[in-house]
Design an enzyme around this catalytic site. Structure first.
Site, PDB file in Angstrom:
ATOM      1  N   ASP A 113       0.865  -1.169   0.000  1.00 39.96           N
ATOM      2  CA  ASP A 113       0.000   0.000   0.000  1.00 39.96           C
ATOM      3  C   ASP A 113       0.911   1.230   0.000  1.00 39.96           C
ATOM      4  OD1 ASP A 113      -2.522   1.470   0.570  1.00 39.96           O
ATOM      5  OD2 ASP A 113      -3.153  -0.483   1.323  1.00 39.96           O
ATOM      6  N   ASP A 155      -3.282   4.570  -2.248  1.00 39.41           N
ATOM      7  CA  ASP A 155      -4.395   4.974  -1.392  1.00 39.41           C
ATOM      8  C   ASP A 155      -4.927   6.358  -1.783  1.00 39.41           C
ATOM      9  OD1 ASP A 155      -5.808   4.386   1.251  1.00 39.41           O
ATOM     10  OD2 ASP A 155      -4.978   6.362   1.669  1.00 39.41           O
ATOM     11  N   GLU A 198      -6.621   3.285  -5.877  1.00 38.55           N
ATOM     12  CA  GLU A 198      -7.878   3.236  -5.129  1.00 38.55           C
ATOM     13  C   GLU A 198      -8.719   4.418  -5.589  1.00 38.55           C
ATOM     14  OE1 GLU A 198      -9.974   3.496  -0.781  1.00 38.55           O
ATOM     15  OE2 GLU A 198      -8.385   4.850  -1.340  1.00 38.55           O
ATOM     16  N   HIS A 218     -11.261  -3.787   2.959  1.00 39.14           N
ATOM     17  CA  HIS A 218     -11.263  -3.505   4.397  1.00 39.14           C
ATOM     18  C   HIS A 218     -12.082  -2.262   4.757  1.00 39.14           C
ATOM     19  CE1 HIS A 218      -8.309  -0.976   2.572  1.00 39.14           C
ATOM     20  NE2 HIS A 218      -8.197  -0.267   3.667  1.00 39.14           N
ATOM     21  N   ASP A 219     -12.708  -1.647   3.768  1.00 38.65           N
ATOM     22  CA  ASP A 219     -13.508  -0.446   4.030  1.00 38.65           C
ATOM     23  C   ASP A 219     -15.002  -0.681   3.829  1.00 38.65           C
ATOM     24  OD1 ASP A 219     -11.235   1.126   4.528  1.00 38.65           O
ATOM     25  OD2 ASP A 219     -10.975   1.554   2.384  1.00 38.65           O
TER      26      ASP A 219
HETATM   27  C1  NOJ Z   1      -8.600   4.423   2.018  1.00 35.88           C
HETATM   28  C2  NOJ Z   1      -8.218   3.261   2.877  1.00 35.88           C
HETATM   29  O1  NOJ Z   1      -8.591   2.072   2.242  1.00 35.88           O
HETATM   30  C3  NOJ Z   1      -8.898   3.470   4.197  1.00 35.88           C
HETATM   31  O2  NOJ Z   1      -8.835   2.326   5.021  1.00 35.88           O
HETATM   32  C4  NOJ Z   1      -8.276   4.664   4.855  1.00 35.88           C
HETATM   33  O3  NOJ Z   1      -8.964   4.955   6.055  1.00 35.88           O
HETATM   34  C5  NOJ Z   1      -8.329   5.893   3.945  1.00 35.88           C
HETATM   35  N1  NOJ Z   1      -8.026   5.613   2.571  1.00 35.88           N
HETATM   36  C6  NOJ Z   1      -7.348   6.923   4.408  1.00 35.88           C
HETATM   37  O4  NOJ Z   1      -6.047   6.518   4.148  1.00 35.88           O
END
Ligand code: NOJ
Length: 537
Positions: free
Chosen positions: A105, A207, A270, A331-332
């Site tokens: 990442d 990210d 992302e 994971h989000d």
């Molecule tokens: C996206 C990530 O996947 C997430 O977990 C994170 O909280 C935010 N970006 C901030 O980095």
């Protein structure tokens, strides 16, 4: 009938399957209740058995963990919770020895407030690092410079008493955004990429990529006319001036140039964006991201016609140089088996692993993990703490991997950092490896077949039918043709081929009892069943 072309001279990131590891939750090797690099190392054999080609590991860097590693205080080291740089090198070697690529990442949008860059930046207005972050004077009333809101709720600006200015943070106040308009910042971030590329990592998942540039005039974002309370405060505004600026696209191409100094590396973005904006991140003639993450299956209504349309819209939006990719979870976001139910999660696996484009599989989805309810006193995620009760918290999808029926599912000998699902004694890797009917066995059969069959790996996609609860499409290359029929409902449904007599053999079914059956003409597909049929030529 839609016909889409096959890949030519495909690379590993086109033919392969990516597996996302959330390192805190994968395997704990030292009993502190938090997963680590040695835990991943010990399970490389499992990943090889499963058949994945690459692992993407969420952040492993030193961090105060305000956002569980997405608040980095040192980009070129390993957090002692996870191990050491030597452990990482060993993991990389061992993964490579098994032909598994390692993707890290990369978090270029913000750092931790404890990062030495920010410590210097906030120390005085004339510090050389002041302009490495986004500082602005208060508005006339002393409040924040504009109306921008944080992704995690509350204002996106925090006042710094000592220097009398506000700094901008797209996420937590502990995660100040860096200033990509400053070439020194960009050079430093490229240096971070090079550090890991030199060590041998195979690429990055970048990210918050759509956020790296914000309006230089700091104009207010417009109000979202469609806002609904349960969407959370971030959705009150349309992020017109804080995301997806043209400058971001240019910066992505420069990241790609850095990456291209090394061979066979991958750049994944992302990007939560509609298709027409998402595909812009392939860059001019493909000079940007190899894979701008396509998250649309996460948000779609689970319905045959809706999914057929989504595939068609994505395929139609792809430029000639754009290789597709598909994601079911991360994971989000709530886990797929919770969003659509355990039975349909098997159908989702069949979809993910038979569509045209690189699949990304989120750890635990291969054993059908569901979101685990988190008691209020055990909530860890800052998003849930800031915006409670709306179901936005991300702890439920981050619970420990369930390896076996042993204590704590074999994840740790200590106290797991998040609670385990109550069903772990029966729902775990060890049990499912023995069961040919398990969702794990289904994943493994599909992955093996995808690796073996060029038509599934790289072949063209042709929509066949979306009728009632059935979605049917063909993947083909050279002489090989596979028909995929997915029943997105729980009642049996009859598939009648639209334009030709159907002849073939069921190679994979979500119900293995049906594998090997020959089919001709119409097929009855059971509720919650998916069939992958090799068509006779
Ligand atoms: C996206 C990530 O996947 C997430 O977990 C994170 O909280 C935010 N970006 C901030 O980095």
């Amino acid at each position: 009938m839609i016909e889409l072309k096959p890949a030519v001279n495909a690379s590993w990131w086109q033919t392969g399957i990516i597996y996302q590891i959330y390192p805190r939750s994968f395997m704990d090797s030292n009993g502190d209740g938090i997963g680590d690099l040695t835990g991943i190392l010990k399970n490389l054999d499992y990943l090889q058995w499963l058949g994945v080609d690459a692992i993407w590991i969420s952040p492993i860097y030193p961090s105060p963990m305000a956002d569980f590693g997405y608040d980095i205080s040192d980009h070129t080291a390993v957090n002692s919770i996870f191990g050491t740089l030597e452990d990482f090198d060993q993991l990389l070697d061992q993964a490579h020895a098994r032909n598994i690529k390692v993707i890290l990442d990369f978090v270029p949008n913000h750092t931790s407030e404890e990062h030495p860059w920010f410590v210097q930046s906030r120390s005085s207005r004339d510090n050389p690092k002041r302009s490495w972050y986004i500082w602005a004077d208060p508005a006339a009333d002393g409040g924040p410079p504009n109306n921008w809101v944080s992704n995690f709720g509350g204002p996106a600006w925090t006042f710094d008493q000592q220097t009398g200015q506000y700094y901008y943070h797209a996420y937590l106040p502990e995660q100040p955004d860096v200033n990509w308009r400053n070439p020194e910042v960009e050079a430093a971030m490229m240096g971070v990429m090079r550090f890991w590329l030199e060590r041998g990592v195979d690429g990055f998942r970048v990210d918050a990529l759509r956020q790296i540039f914000k309006d230089d005039q700091l104009r207010d974002n417009p109000i979202n006319p469609d806002y609904e309370l349960e969407q959370g405060p971030y959705k009150k505004l349309l992020p017109l001036h804080t995301t997806d600026l043209p400058e971001a696209l240019a910066a992505v191409e420069r990241m790609r140039q850095t990456l291209d100094d090394y061979s066979e590396r991958v750049l994944i973005g992302e990007l939560y964006l509609p298709f027409e904006r998402l595909v812009a991140y392939y860059g001019t003639n493909g000079a940007g991201c190899h894979l701008p993450f396509n998250f649309h299956l996460i948000f779609t209504h689970w319905d045959a016609a809706a999914i057929a349309t989504l595939i068609q819209r994505y395929e139609a939006a792809l430029p000639a140089y754009g290789w597709p990719n598909w994601v079911l979870g991360n994971h989000d976001k709530a886990r797929i088996a919770s969003r659509i139910g355990k039975e349909q999660a098997r159908i989702a696996a069949m979809l993910l692993l038979t569509l045209r484009g690189t699949p990304t599989l989120y750890y635990g989805d291969e054993i059908g993990l569901q979101d685990v309810p988190i008691p209020p006193d055990q909530v860890q995620d800052p998003y849930e703490l800031n915006v409670p009760g709306l179901g936005l918290g991300r702890d439920p999808e981050r619970t420990p991997m369930q390896w076996s029926a042993e204590k704590n599912a074999g994840f740790t000998t200590g106290q797991p950092w998040l609670p385990l699902a109550a069903d772990y004694p029966t729902q775990n890797v060890a049990a499912q490896q023995q069961d040919p009917h398990s969702i794990l066995s289904l994943h493994r059969r599909l992955i093996a077949l995808r690796r073996q069959e060029p038509a599934l790996r790289e072949g063209a996609y042709r929509w066949v039918q979306s009728q009632g609860t059935l979605l049917a499409y063909v993947r083909h290359a050279a002489e090989q043709q596979f028909l995929v029929i997915l029943n997105l409902g729980d009642e049996p449904a009859q598939f009648c081929p639209p334009d030709q007599a159907l002849q073939g053999q069921v190679i994979v079914s979500s119900n293995p009892a049906h594998e090997g059956q020959t089919v001709s003409e119409a097929v009855t597909v059971q509720g919650n069943e998916g069939l992958l049929i090799r068509l006779s030529s």
